[in-house]
Design a protein around this motif. Structure first.
Motif, mmCIF file in Angstrom:
data_model
loop_
_atom_site.group_PDB
_atom_site.id
_atom_site.type_symbol
_atom_site.label_atom_id
_atom_site.label_comp_id
_atom_site.label_asym_id
_atom_site.label_seq_id
_atom_site.Cartn_x
_atom_site.Cartn_y
_atom_site.Cartn_z
ATOM 1 N N PRO A 214 42.534 42.431 58.783
ATOM 2 C CA PRO A 214 41.943 43.586 58.099
ATOM 3 C C PRO A 214 40.491 43.296 57.718
ATOM 4 O O PRO A 214 40.163 42.176 57.323
ATOM 5 C CB PRO A 214 42.796 43.726 56.835
ATOM 6 N N GLN A 215 39.639 44.280 57.852
ATOM 7 C CA GLN A 215 38.196 44.090 57.647
ATOM 8 C C GLN A 215 37.696 45.066 56.580
ATOM 9 O O GLN A 215 37.968 46.252 56.666
ATOM 10 C CB GLN A 215 37.486 44.334 58.981
ATOM 11 N N GLU A 216 36.970 44.549 55.592
ATOM 12 C CA GLU A 216 36.370 45.400 54.552
ATOM 13 C C GLU A 216 35.275 46.269 55.167
ATOM 14 O O GLU A 216 34.538 45.794 56.046
ATOM 15 C CB GLU A 216 35.721 44.523 53.474
ATOM 16 N N PRO A 217 35.102 47.507 54.673
ATOM 17 C CA PRO A 217 34.000 48.320 55.193
ATOM 18 C C PRO A 217 32.664 47.597 54.984
ATOM 19 O O PRO A 217 32.430 47.043 53.907
ATOM 20 C CB PRO A 217 34.057 49.602 54.348
ATOM 21 N N VAL A 281 53.204 23.721 44.228
ATOM 22 C CA VAL A 281 52.013 24.219 44.932
ATOM 23 C C VAL A 281 50.924 24.556 43.916
ATOM 24 O O VAL A 281 51.200 24.759 42.738
ATOM 25 C CB VAL A 281 52.312 25.497 45.755
ATOM 26 N N PHE A 282 49.699 24.588 44.394
ATOM 27 C CA PHE A 282 48.623 25.206 43.620
ATOM 28 C C PHE A 282 48.568 26.671 44.021
ATOM 29 O O PHE A 282 48.390 26.984 45.206
ATOM 30 C CB PHE A 282 47.262 24.589 43.961
ATOM 31 N N ALA A 283 48.715 27.534 43.032
ATOM 32 C CA ALA A 283 48.541 28.963 43.277
ATOM 33 C C ALA A 283 47.143 29.331 42.778
ATOM 34 O O ALA A 283 46.589 28.656 41.906
ATOM 35 C CB ALA A 283 49.593 29.747 42.521
ATOM 36 N N PHE A 284 46.571 30.372 43.328
ATOM 37 C CA PHE A 284 45.174 30.684 43.014
ATOM 38 C C PHE A 284 44.949 32.038 42.371
ATOM 39 O O PHE A 284 43.837 32.354 41.979
ATOM 40 C CB PHE A 284 44.314 30.572 44.281
ATOM 41 N N GLU A 285 46.014 32.850 42.294
ATOM 42 C CA GLU A 285 45.812 34.213 41.790
ATOM 43 C C GLU A 285 45.081 34.228 40.448
ATOM 44 O O GLU A 285 44.207 35.052 40.226
ATOM 45 C CB GLU A 285 47.169 34.919 41.641
ATOM 46 N N HIS A 286 45.452 33.315 39.560
ATOM 47 C CA HIS A 286 44.892 33.354 38.198
ATOM 48 C C HIS A 286 43.404 32.995 38.155
ATOM 49 O O HIS A 286 42.708 33.388 37.238
ATOM 50 C CB HIS A 286 45.695 32.443 37.257
ATOM 51 N N VAL A 287 42.932 32.209 39.139
ATOM 52 C CA VAL A 287 41.495 31.893 39.147
ATOM 53 C C VAL A 287 40.716 32.789 40.114
ATOM 54 O O VAL A 287 39.522 32.590 40.324
ATOM 55 C CB VAL A 287 41.210 30.402 39.444
ATOM 56 N N GLU A 288 41.412 33.753 40.690
ATOM 57 C CA GLU A 288 40.711 34.684 41.577
ATOM 58 C C GLU A 288 40.681 36.093 40.996
ATOM 59 O O GLU A 288 40.319 37.055 41.663
ATOM 60 C CB GLU A 288 41.355 34.659 42.978
ATOM 61 N N LEU A 289 41.056 36.204 39.706
ATOM 62 C CA LEU A 289 41.085 37.526 39.069
ATOM 63 C C LEU A 289 39.676 38.090 38.869
ATOM 64 O O LEU A 289 39.515 39.268 38.590
ATOM 65 C CB LEU A 289 41.797 37.442 37.710
ATOM 66 N N ASP A 290 38.663 37.234 38.995
ATOM 67 C CA ASP A 290 37.288 37.720 38.847
ATOM 68 C C ASP A 290 36.598 37.901 40.200
ATOM 69 O O ASP A 290 35.388 38.060 40.274
ATOM 70 C CB ASP A 290 36.468 36.790 37.929
ATOM 71 N N ALA A 291 37.383 37.862 41.284
ATOM 72 C CA ALA A 291 36.802 38.107 42.615
ATOM 73 C C ALA A 291 36.954 39.594 42.959
ATOM 74 O O ALA A 291 37.691 40.320 42.300
ATOM 75 C CB ALA A 291 37.508 37.259 43.661
ATOM 76 N N ARG A 292 36.240 40.033 43.972
ATOM 77 C CA ARG A 292 36.380 41.409 44.458
ATOM 78 C C ARG A 292 36.855 41.341 45.911
ATOM 79 O O ARG A 292 36.852 40.266 46.508
ATOM 80 C CB ARG A 292 35.043 42.142 44.380
ATOM 81 N N PRO A 293 37.199 42.501 46.504
ATOM 82 C CA PRO A 293 37.689 42.451 47.890
ATOM 83 C C PRO A 293 36.714 41.757 48.838
ATOM 84 O O PRO A 293 37.125 41.111 49.802
ATOM 85 C CB PRO A 293 37.848 43.930 48.265
ATOM 86 N N HIS A 298 30.403 37.305 42.483
ATOM 87 C CA HIS A 298 30.163 38.361 41.491
ATOM 88 C C HIS A 298 30.161 37.732 40.104
ATOM 89 O O HIS A 298 30.631 36.617 39.933
ATOM 90 C CB HIS A 298 31.259 39.426 41.589
ATOM 91 N N LEU A 299 29.656 38.512 39.134
ATOM 92 C CA LEU A 299 29.566 37.992 37.764
ATOM 93 C C LEU A 299 30.720 38.480 36.894
ATOM 94 O O LEU A 299 30.736 38.229 35.690
ATOM 95 C CB LEU A 299 28.235 38.412 37.128
ATOM 96 N N ASP A 300 31.679 39.179 37.484
ATOM 97 C CA ASP A 300 32.798 39.709 36.698
ATOM 98 C C ASP A 300 33.486 38.581 35.942
ATOM 99 O O ASP A 300 33.568 37.456 36.419
ATOM 100 C CB ASP A 300 33.818 40.391 37.612
ATOM 101 N N ARG A 301 34.013 38.950 34.765
ATOM 102 C CA ARG A 301 34.773 37.993 33.966
ATOM 103 C C ARG A 301 36.263 38.219 34.183
ATOM 104 O O ARG A 301 36.680 39.332 34.496
ATOM 105 C CB ARG A 301 34.444 38.188 32.477
ATOM 106 N N ILE A 302 37.044 37.187 33.979
ATOM 107 C CA ILE A 302 38.500 37.326 34.064
ATOM 108 C C ILE A 302 38.983 38.086 32.822
ATOM 109 O O ILE A 302 38.636 37.717 31.706
ATOM 110 C CB ILE A 302 39.160 35.927 34.125
ATOM 111 N N SER A 303 39.746 39.142 33.026
ATOM 112 C CA SER A 303 40.259 39.886 31.860
ATOM 113 C C SER A 303 41.480 39.147 31.307
ATOM 114 O O SER A 303 42.360 38.710 32.055
ATOM 115 C CB SER A 303 40.602 41.320 32.267
ATOM 116 N N LEU A 304 41.509 38.978 29.984
ATOM 117 C CA LEU A 304 42.588 38.182 29.388
ATOM 118 C C LEU A 304 43.970 38.800 29.608
ATOM 119 O O LEU A 304 44.898 38.089 29.997
ATOM 120 C CB LEU A 304 42.313 37.909 27.906
#
Ligand code: TEU
Ligand code: CA
Length: 565
Positions: A214-217, A281-293, A298-304
């Motif tokens: 899948p490719q982002e626009p 395993v190392f899961a990454f979802e929790h440290v990728e909450l400030d990423a975008r598609p 980006h400068l977004d912060r992780i929402s608590l």
């Protein structure tokens, strides 16, 4: 729940290149590391995982290996390694190796042979494809920018590299590749190593037919690194069960899969308590909450609230059926005090408390125990990381990002933030090296360093020692290691509170992850006058139904029973 030593462990991650330089060439090395084993032991951990130390041309700092049975020249010799291993064992420390077998270096003899002709016996050790319509076989992009396929003149075909073009992917479909890898692992086990951290092990099985991703626009390439594409592929569990049967089950090891794009469903298979694959395993979802598609820049912060919900999901779903690992920092992540905290010692302690009281095996990344921060690199010339440098070049050249704006995001997110030299003391180069370090030293070393914190009983370092000791033994250890997790106040924007219950003990963990005052309404069954303070990063309030909390305050109490009315 079944008890196991690796569930009761605390791991310290060393990035050897940046830990301690013994010979003044500006690069950390094995002798330097050995000289700091007493420091690591002082922290109270029992396992060390070190990032790769194998022979490597260092396109990706050792994650591109050209000889799995030799030590990187800059790091020392095999004799130095054996000495380090023995010295670690003498101190009761286990040593876990990084295992990078999704890909090798393009300078590995296997690849040199593989690329030499279409009918070379090692041709199928890697993934070669004919061009399609005169270009790459599919739309996959590399994690490190550009296409995931590199054209090779000699034989007129493309090879796959999910990471840099100097990191060609191995073809795990080929049973000879699996034999080679398993033999090599056995060789290290016979040397006496205590386990493996397996680099992007979720990526070793590629999807059948390798269809477009899948490719982002607006994006130049499809994202190959995702569930159902290059991650969690059709045969990955088959390969890991084979590895387990042939190697892992023959030794008493700790194994942790670095599983990019793992989700709860897959984690239950990789790290299931039947023991047929890996320990955790190392899961990454929790440290990728400030990423975008479109990625991490980006400068977004992780929402608590989102962070808590994510932690809750993993804690609840893996309880009894698989095992979690706990981390916020490693050599690929920016420093957590600059991300979730405000770089103050109080915030470092608060974040540490929040993380370490979960169920799972905690990992402390070098310098985290000092509250080391992101580094003010300034200009792009000061960065060294292939991911950062490629992204900067590609995104600015394509006109997709403004250089200054992108540089601010890089300052916040670059992996190099974690890779500045360990801050040992206040002398030149933070005591890391007498030469010129390969990457700049964070100028705050004069304030934040081991020597100063060792002397200060109130330091982040001494707080980590207490936190680690809680898990490693004593009254509350079983509850800390094995207790069942329950999230409280999921919607609260400042406070992360949860309980851990084991037999007749409940731990109540309350952390104000904000720079402001906060109040927490303690559930009735938990607000008990007979509660014992287990650990606190500042003078704790009495455990009453309305708890006033100072900025970055963290307290853990223990009460009898399950804390439910
Ligand atoms: O990282 C794999 C991984 O998931 C990275 O792509 C991660 O998402 C990225 O670094 C985020 O910026 C492992 C190693 O930890 C990393 O250091 C290597 O560069 C990579 O594999 C390739 O071996
Ligand atoms: Ca050196």
């Amino acid at each position: 729940m079944k008890k196991a030593w690796w569930k009761e462990s605390v791991v310290y991650q060393v990035y050897p290149r940046s830990f301690c330089d013994s010979n003044g060439d500006g690069v950390g090395d094995l002798r330097g590391m050995e000289s700091k084993l007493d420091y690591i032991r002082e922290l109270g951990v029992n396992v060390i995982w070190m990032s790769p130390v194998y022979k490597s041309p260092n396109d990706d700092n050792g994650y591109d290996i050209s000889d799995y049975r030799a030590i990187m020249d800059e790091f020392g010799t095999m004799e130095d390694f054996e000495h380090l291993l023995a010295a670690a064992h003498e101190r009761g420390l286990k040593l876990v190796m990084d295992l990078v077998v999704n890909h090798t270096s393009d300078e590995h003899p296997w690849f040199l042979e593989s690329r030499s002709s279409r009918d070379n016996p090692k041709r199928d050790y890697y993934i070669w494809r004919e061009p399609v319509n005169g270009r790459e076989p599919n739309n996959w992009g590399s994690v490190f920018s550009g296409p995931a396929w590199e054209w090779d003149e000699t034989t007129g075909m493309y090879y796959l590299h999910c990471f840099s073009k100097k990191q060609p992917d191995l073809n795990w479909e080929n049973p000879k590749v699996r034999d080679e890898v398993f033999d090599m692992m056995t060789w290290w086990c016979e040397k006496g190593v205590d386990g493996f951290r397996m680099d992007v092990i979720s990526m070793i099985s590629k999807p059948d037919g390798m269809p477009d991703a899948p490719q982002e626009p607006g994006a130049a390439y499809g994202i190959a690194m995702q569930d159902g594409c290059c991650c969690n592929g059709p045969r990955v569990h088959e390969y890991l069960r084979e590895m387990n049967r042939r190697v892992l089950s023959q030794y008493n090891l700790m194994t942790v899969g670095e599983t990019a794009q793992v989700n709860v469903r897959e984690a239950k298979r990789y790290a299931g308590s039947d023991g047929s694959e890996l320990n955790m395993v190392f899961a990454f979802e929790h440290v990728e909450l400030d990423a975008r598609p479109d990625g991490k820049w980006h400068l977004d912060r992780i929402s608590l609230p989102a962070f808590k919900e994510n932690m809750r999901k993993w804690q609840d779903e893996l309880d009894e059926v698989a095992w979690n690992s706990l981390f916020l920092c490693n050599h690929d992540q920016p420093r957590i005090v600059s991300r979730l905290g405000d770089e103050s010692p109080d915030s470092a302690k608060c974040i540490a408390t929040m993380l370490h009281l979960h169920q799972g095996t905690p990992y402390v990344y070098q310098g985290e125990e000092l509250g080391m921060t992101n580094c003010p690199f300034g200009s792009i010339e000061n960065y060294r990381d292939v991911e950062t440098l490629n992204a900067y070049r590609e995104l600015t050249e394509a006109g997709l990002r403004e250089p200054e704006e992108l540089l601010r995001c890089i300052a916040y997110k670059s992996r190099d933030n974690a890779r500045t030299p360990m801050q040992w003391d206040g002398t030149e180069n933070a005591g890391f090296s007498t030469g010129t370090p390969w990457i700049m030293v964070n100028p705050n070393y004069t304030r934040i360093n081991v020597a100063a914190q060792r002397k200060d009983p109130d330091s982040v370092f001494h707080y980590y020692k207490k936190l680690i000791a809680l898990r490693r033994g004593g009254r509350w250890a079983d509850a800390v290691v094995y207790g069942k997790y329950r999230l409280l106040a999921p919607e609260d924007e400042s406070i992360y509170a949860y309980t851990r219950t084991w037999e007749d003990v409940t731990l109540l963990v309350v952390c104000n992850l904000s720079a402001g005052q906060a109040r927490f309404a303690v559930p009735a069954g938990l607000a008990r006058t007979d509660a014992a303070v287990v650990i606190a990063n500042m003078e704790p309030p009495a455990l009453t139904e309305t708890l006033p909390l100072k900025p970055w305050q963290a307290v853990v109490w223990a009460v009898r029973g399950d804390g439910q009315d």
